[in-house]
Motif scaffolding. Structure first.
Motif, PDB file in Angstrom:
ATOM      1  N   THR A 184     -57.845  41.961 -64.966  1.00 30.44           N
ATOM      2  CA  THR A 184     -56.609  42.541 -64.435  1.00 30.44           C
ATOM      3  C   THR A 184     -56.911  43.881 -63.768  1.00 30.44           C
ATOM      4  OG1 THR A 184     -56.139  43.509 -66.611  1.00 30.44           O
ATOM      5  CG2 THR A 184     -55.166  41.389 -66.140  1.00 30.44           C
ATOM      6  N   ARG A 185     -55.853  44.603 -63.417  1.00 29.67           N
ATOM      7  CA  ARG A 185     -56.051  45.838 -62.661  1.00 29.67           C
ATOM      8  C   ARG A 185     -56.852  46.858 -63.461  1.00 29.67           C
ATOM      9  NH1 ARG A 185     -49.969  48.470 -62.479  1.00 29.67           N
ATOM     10  NH2 ARG A 185     -49.717  48.821 -64.717  1.00 29.67           N
ATOM     11  N   PRO A 186     -57.613  47.684 -62.805  1.00 27.71           N
ATOM     12  CA  PRO A 186     -58.557  48.571 -63.505  1.00 27.71           C
ATOM     13  C   PRO A 186     -57.873  49.672 -64.307  1.00 27.71           C
ATOM     14  CG  PRO A 186     -58.501  49.099 -61.164  1.00 27.71           C
ATOM     15  CD  PRO A 186     -57.695  47.837 -61.335  1.00 27.71           C
ATOM     16  N   MET A 187     -58.535  50.067 -65.383  1.00 30.98           N
ATOM     17  CA  MET A 187     -58.089  51.208 -66.177  1.00 30.98           C
ATOM     18  C   MET A 187     -58.410  52.495 -65.425  1.00 30.98           C
ATOM     19  SD  MET A 187     -56.814  50.015 -68.982  1.00 30.98           S
ATOM     20  CE  MET A 187     -56.810  48.546 -70.000  1.00 30.98           C
ATOM     21  N   VAL A 188     -57.734  53.572 -65.814  1.00 27.33           N
ATOM     22  CA  VAL A 188     -58.006  54.865 -65.202  1.00 27.33           C
ATOM     23  C   VAL A 188     -59.481  55.215 -65.424  1.00 27.33           C
ATOM     24  CG1 VAL A 188     -57.271  56.115 -67.291  1.00 27.33           C
ATOM     25  CG2 VAL A 188     -57.310  57.296 -65.102  1.00 27.33           C
ATOM     26  N   GLY A 189     -60.141  55.651 -64.366  1.00 32.50           N
ATOM     27  CA  GLY A 189     -61.576  55.923 -64.411  1.00 32.50           C
ATOM     28  C   GLY A 189     -62.393  54.877 -63.699  1.00 32.50           C
ATOM     29  N   TYR A 190     -61.732  53.732 -63.389  1.00 31.97           N
ATOM     30  CA  TYR A 190     -62.419  52.661 -62.675  1.00 31.97           C
ATOM     31  C   TYR A 190     -61.641  52.291 -61.412  1.00 31.97           C
ATOM     32  CZ  TYR A 190     -65.666  51.618 -66.500  1.00 31.97           C
ATOM     33  OH  TYR A 190     -66.661  51.683 -67.441  1.00 31.97           O
ATOM     34  N   MET A 191     -62.309  51.602 -60.516  1.00 30.84           N
ATOM     35  CA  MET A 191     -61.699  51.003 -59.343  1.00 30.84           C
ATOM     36  C   MET A 191     -62.379  49.655 -59.135  1.00 30.84           C
ATOM     37  SD  MET A 191     -63.484  53.621 -56.603  1.00 30.84           S
ATOM     38  CE  MET A 191     -62.740  52.870 -55.177  1.00 30.84           C
TER      39      MET A 191
ATOM     40  N   LYS B 223     -73.158  40.520 -53.048  1.00 26.61           N
ATOM     41  CA  LYS B 223     -74.123  39.426 -53.103  1.00 26.61           C
ATOM     42  C   LYS B 223     -73.801  38.441 -51.987  1.00 26.61           C
ATOM     43  CE  LYS B 223     -71.643  36.521 -56.448  1.00 26.61           C
ATOM     44  NZ  LYS B 223     -71.727  35.820 -57.731  1.00 26.61           N
ATOM     45  N   ALA B 224     -74.771  37.690 -51.592  1.00 30.95           N
ATOM     46  CA  ALA B 224     -74.586  36.752 -50.486  1.00 30.95           C
ATOM     47  C   ALA B 224     -73.852  35.503 -50.958  1.00 30.95           C
ATOM     48  CB  ALA B 224     -75.957  36.370 -49.906  1.00 30.95           C
ATOM     49  N   GLY B 225     -73.203  34.827 -49.994  1.00 32.83           N
ATOM     50  CA  GLY B 225     -72.562  33.553 -50.296  1.00 32.83           C
ATOM     51  C   GLY B 225     -71.148  33.710 -50.801  1.00 32.83           C
ATOM     52  N   ARG B 226     -70.566  32.556 -51.178  1.00 35.17           N
ATOM     53  CA  ARG B 226     -69.185  32.535 -51.647  1.00 35.17           C
ATOM     54  C   ARG B 226     -69.140  32.789 -53.152  1.00 35.17           C
ATOM     55  NH1 ARG B 226     -66.678  27.076 -49.271  1.00 35.17           N
ATOM     56  NH2 ARG B 226     -64.779  28.094 -50.029  1.00 35.17           N
ATOM     57  N   GLY B 227     -67.953  32.864 -53.698  1.00 39.66           N
ATOM     58  CA  GLY B 227     -67.789  33.063 -55.144  1.00 39.66           C
ATOM     59  C   GLY B 227     -67.912  34.502 -55.586  1.00 39.66           C
ATOM     60  N   LYS B 228     -67.725  35.434 -54.657  1.00 36.04           N
ATOM     61  CA  LYS B 228     -67.772  36.844 -55.038  1.00 36.04           C
ATOM     62  C   LYS B 228     -66.562  37.184 -55.902  1.00 36.04           C
ATOM     63  CE  LYS B 228     -70.161  38.376 -50.845  1.00 36.04           C
ATOM     64  NZ  LYS B 228     -70.073  39.260 -49.661  1.00 36.04           N
ATOM     65  N   ARG B 229     -66.776  38.078 -56.869  1.00 36.27           N
ATOM     66  CA  ARG B 229     -65.686  38.485 -57.749  1.00 36.27           C
ATOM     67  C   ARG B 229     -65.435  39.983 -57.608  1.00 36.27           C
ATOM     68  NH1 ARG B 229     -63.866  34.897 -61.403  1.00 36.27           N
ATOM     69  NH2 ARG B 229     -65.118  33.049 -61.898  1.00 36.27           N
ATOM     70  N   ALA B 230     -64.201  40.382 -57.954  1.00 39.41           N
ATOM     71  CA  ALA B 230     -63.864  41.801 -57.973  1.00 39.41           C
ATOM     72  C   ALA B 230     -64.503  42.427 -59.209  1.00 39.41           C
ATOM     73  CB  ALA B 230     -62.354  41.990 -57.994  1.00 39.41           C
ATOM     74  N   LEU B 231     -65.291  43.441 -59.016  1.00 44.55           N
ATOM     75  CA  LEU B 231     -66.031  44.070 -60.108  1.00 44.55           C
ATOM     76  C   LEU B 231     -65.517  45.484 -60.325  1.00 44.55           C
ATOM     77  CD1 LEU B 231     -68.502  43.758 -62.035  1.00 44.55           C
ATOM     78  CD2 LEU B 231     -69.882  44.768 -60.223  1.00 44.55           C
ATOM     79  N   LEU B 232     -65.400  45.865 -61.612  1.00 39.74           N
ATOM     80  CA  LEU B 232     -65.029  47.247 -61.926  1.00 39.74           C
ATOM     81  C   LEU B 232     -66.198  48.169 -61.631  1.00 39.74           C
ATOM     82  CD1 LEU B 232     -63.121  47.213 -65.354  1.00 39.74           C
ATOM     83  CD2 LEU B 232     -62.168  47.396 -63.066  1.00 39.74           C
ATOM     84  N   VAL B 233     -65.934  49.239 -60.923  1.00 41.93           N
ATOM     85  CA  VAL B 233     -66.956  50.263 -60.660  1.00 41.93           C
ATOM     86  C   VAL B 233     -66.347  51.627 -60.970  1.00 41.93           C
ATOM     87  CG1 VAL B 233     -68.142  48.909 -58.899  1.00 41.93           C
ATOM     88  CG2 VAL B 233     -66.289  50.440 -58.231  1.00 41.93           C
ATOM     89  N   PRO B 234     -67.164  52.603 -61.360  1.00 47.81           N
ATOM     90  CA  PRO B 234     -66.621  53.931 -61.672  1.00 47.81           C
ATOM     91  C   PRO B 234     -65.893  54.547 -60.486  1.00 47.81           C
ATOM     92  CG  PRO B 234     -68.852  53.719 -62.494  1.00 47.81           C
ATOM     93  CD  PRO B 234     -68.615  52.511 -61.644  1.00 47.81           C
ATOM     94  N   ASP B 235     -64.734  55.115 -60.760  1.00 45.31           N
ATOM     95  CA  ASP B 235     -63.989  55.856 -59.752  1.00 45.31           C
ATOM     96  C   ASP B 235     -64.669  57.217 -59.598  1.00 45.31           C
ATOM     97  OD1 ASP B 235     -62.163  57.575 -58.468  1.00 45.31           O
ATOM     98  OD2 ASP B 235     -60.459  56.414 -59.141  1.00 45.31           O
ATOM     99  N   PRO B 236     -65.205  57.534 -58.421  1.00 42.54           N
ATOM    100  CA  PRO B 236     -65.976  58.782 -58.266  1.00 42.54           C
ATOM    101  C   PRO B 236     -65.185  60.037 -58.589  1.00 42.54           C
ATOM    102  CG  PRO B 236     -65.475  57.791 -56.126  1.00 42.54           C
ATOM    103  CD  PRO B 236     -65.102  56.779 -57.153  1.00 42.54           C
TER     104      PRO B 236
END
Length: 503
Positions: free
Chosen positions: A166-173, A179-192
């Motif tokens: 679900t939507r990211p917690m505060v501190g993440y985006m 990666k190449a190809g299909r099937g990419k997923r939304a990944l949590l990364v640190p909010d700078p």
């Protein structure tokens, strides 16, 4: 032809219109503007008057739509017998609302107009018209269920693969995987911008010098905002410090997922250090509110508990609450008297050098029997634990599939988890090394030799621990205070009593 047949019957009639969209089912071609336009044209062609249009953005898969209910109440109050929907799935996707519309049409004299279905339900409608309406509603309801199942299934699959669904917690985006190809997923990364503040919160709290409120104030000074319009508050700090997502785990739909794909903002050691401090602060806060013997003294007359209060700024007295209808509130008990009686009880647990070997031999015999009993009990406890875990997993699947509501799932989950924790604690006791039990028993007997002195020098928390270790309850009838010793220590008292000639 449809409108021509109705022209004579509904000319100059008054109509109410209803339009709806919802966030989980925005169907192309059925926007609010489109529905209102269709309804207005329909009323105009019939020569009628659209008195009022009720519009809302709300799912129809459950009863309780505010504007829908307001419209029905308005129609009854003002005796407007014509209610218009652009199409049946805008009217209802659940059996209760469709049943209400059918009842109003068949028994209350209302005309339910379903424009694009070319159907009007009223008291003159044929049985098959109602049947078709209910069948259409059944398909509409199935659409909502299928949509929910598809969404939750995809989210569960995503969570099982370690992606926060679900939507990211505060501190993440979120950002797409690189990666190449299909099937990419939304990944949590640190909010700078916010991730450094999250790390700062854990680091400051780990010093033990901050409360939730004081830490929130400090973070506001340093410029931390939850969102542009929301300042950091006490509850935000509490939520952040207790959320395992920042160390790499996450919780979704009541289930804990370990080692997610996202980058942790803090170490596990720092997270658990903060958890220990939270537990210590909560425990200390609770103890400060309690007196030494609060809630362990019971009234022998009415069964209520006794609570403490300070008199003249230094003397502590306990009195019956009387909250079960008793009239014992005037009977007070001085804490110094209770303590002296408790110390006398500790003296009864003191054994002489000649009696110590007798008691230790009895303990060894008991440990031997306990070992045999434990071996038989361990298998039974393991079976119960596994059975509860299986039931918990099945219940989680029912909740995800929408067959179990959230409150029921939450209540039963907590109940099962408590049962599992109790059984695991029992299993730990059953698997305890008998030698350790024997060593502990001997140390406990040695402790009682100097229990009075240890109690006098102990802190408030340690005194409370010793009281709860030895005593199950205190009973006071207004004149006499009786201490009930826990069963584990009653044999020692009997031995000591026998040594002293009874009594």
């Amino acid at each position: 032809m449809f409108y021509e047949e109705l022209l004579k019957q509904y000319a100059d009639e008054t109509f109410l219109g209803y339009g709806r969209v919802s966030t989980d089912e925005q169907i192309k071609g059925y926007s609010l503007d489109y529905q209102e336009k269709v309804i207005k044209n329909y009323c105009k062609k019939l020569g009628g008057k659209l008195h009022k249009m009720f519009i809302e953005s709300h799912s129809a898969k459950k009863p309780g739509r505010p504007k829908f209910n307001e419209m029905l109440a308005y129609a009854r109050k003002h005796k407007i017998k014509n209610i218009v929907f652009a199409v049946s799935h805008r009217a209802s996707r659940n059996p209760l609302d469709s049943g209400m519309l059918s009842y109003m049409a068949e028994y209350e004299g209302f005309n339910i107009h379903l424009i694009e279905n070319n159907r009007i339900l009223n008291k003159d409608s044929k049985p098959q018209d109602y049947l078709i309406f209910e069948i259409e509603n059944g398909f509409n309801n199935m659409y909502s269920r299928n949509l929910r199942v598809e969404v939750t299934t995809k989210m569960r699959e995503k969570a099982d693969q370690g992606y926060y669904p679900t939507r990211p917690m505060v501190g993440y985006m979120t950002q797409k995987e690189k990666k190449a190809g299909r099937g990419k997923r939304a990944l949590l990364v640190p909010d700078p911008e916010k991730a450094p503040f999250i790390r700062r919160i854990f680091e400051l709290y780990s010093t033990g010098q901050y409360s939730y409120a004081s830490l929130a104030a400090q973070m506001r000074i340093e410029g931390f905002y939850i969102s542009p319009a929301v300042k950091c508050g006490k509850s935000n700090i509490e939520d952040i410090l207790n959320n395992p997502i920042y160390m790499g785990d996450f919780i979704w739909a009541g289930k804990r997922y370990y080692n997610g794909k996202h980058e942790p903002l803090i170490s596990r050691e720092l997270y658990y250090l903060c958890q220990r401090i939270i537990k210590q602060k909560t425990s200390t806060k609770c103890n400060r509110k309690n007196f030494l013997f609060s809630h362990i003294i019971k009234c022998s007359v009415c069964g209520c508990t006794h609570v403490g209060e300070i008199k003249k700024g230094k003397y502590i007295y306990y009195h019956c609450t009387g909250n079960k209808g008793g009239n014992c509130k005037s009977k007070y008990l001085k804490e110094s008297y209770i303590e002296e009686l408790f110390l006398n009880t500790l003296d009864k647990l003191t054994l002489s050098d000649e009696l110590m070997p007798v008691v230790i031999n009895q303990i060894k015999t008991q440990v031997k029997y306990e070992r045999l009993y434990n071996e038989n009990s361990t298998n039974e406890v393991n079976k119960k634990i596994q059975n509860l875990k299986n039931r918990l997993n099945k219940m989680f699947d029912l909740y995800i599939d929408g067959e179990l509501d959230k409150e029921m799932y939450k209540s039963k989950r907590l109940e099962f988890e408590r049962d599992i924790e109790e059984l695991e604690a029992r299993l730990k006791i059953l698997n305890e090394n008998p030698g350790r039990v024997l060593d502990f028993s001997i140390k406990l007997l040695e402790l009682f030799r100097n229990a009075r002195g240890l109690y006098s020098a102990a802190s408030f928390e340690k005194k409370k621990e010793l009281i709860n270790l030895v005593c199950s309850n205190f009973y006071y009838d207004g004149e006499k205070l009786t201490i009930a010793i826990k069963k584990a220590f009653q044999p020692i008292v009997k031995i000591a009593s026998f040594r002293n000639g009874g009594g």
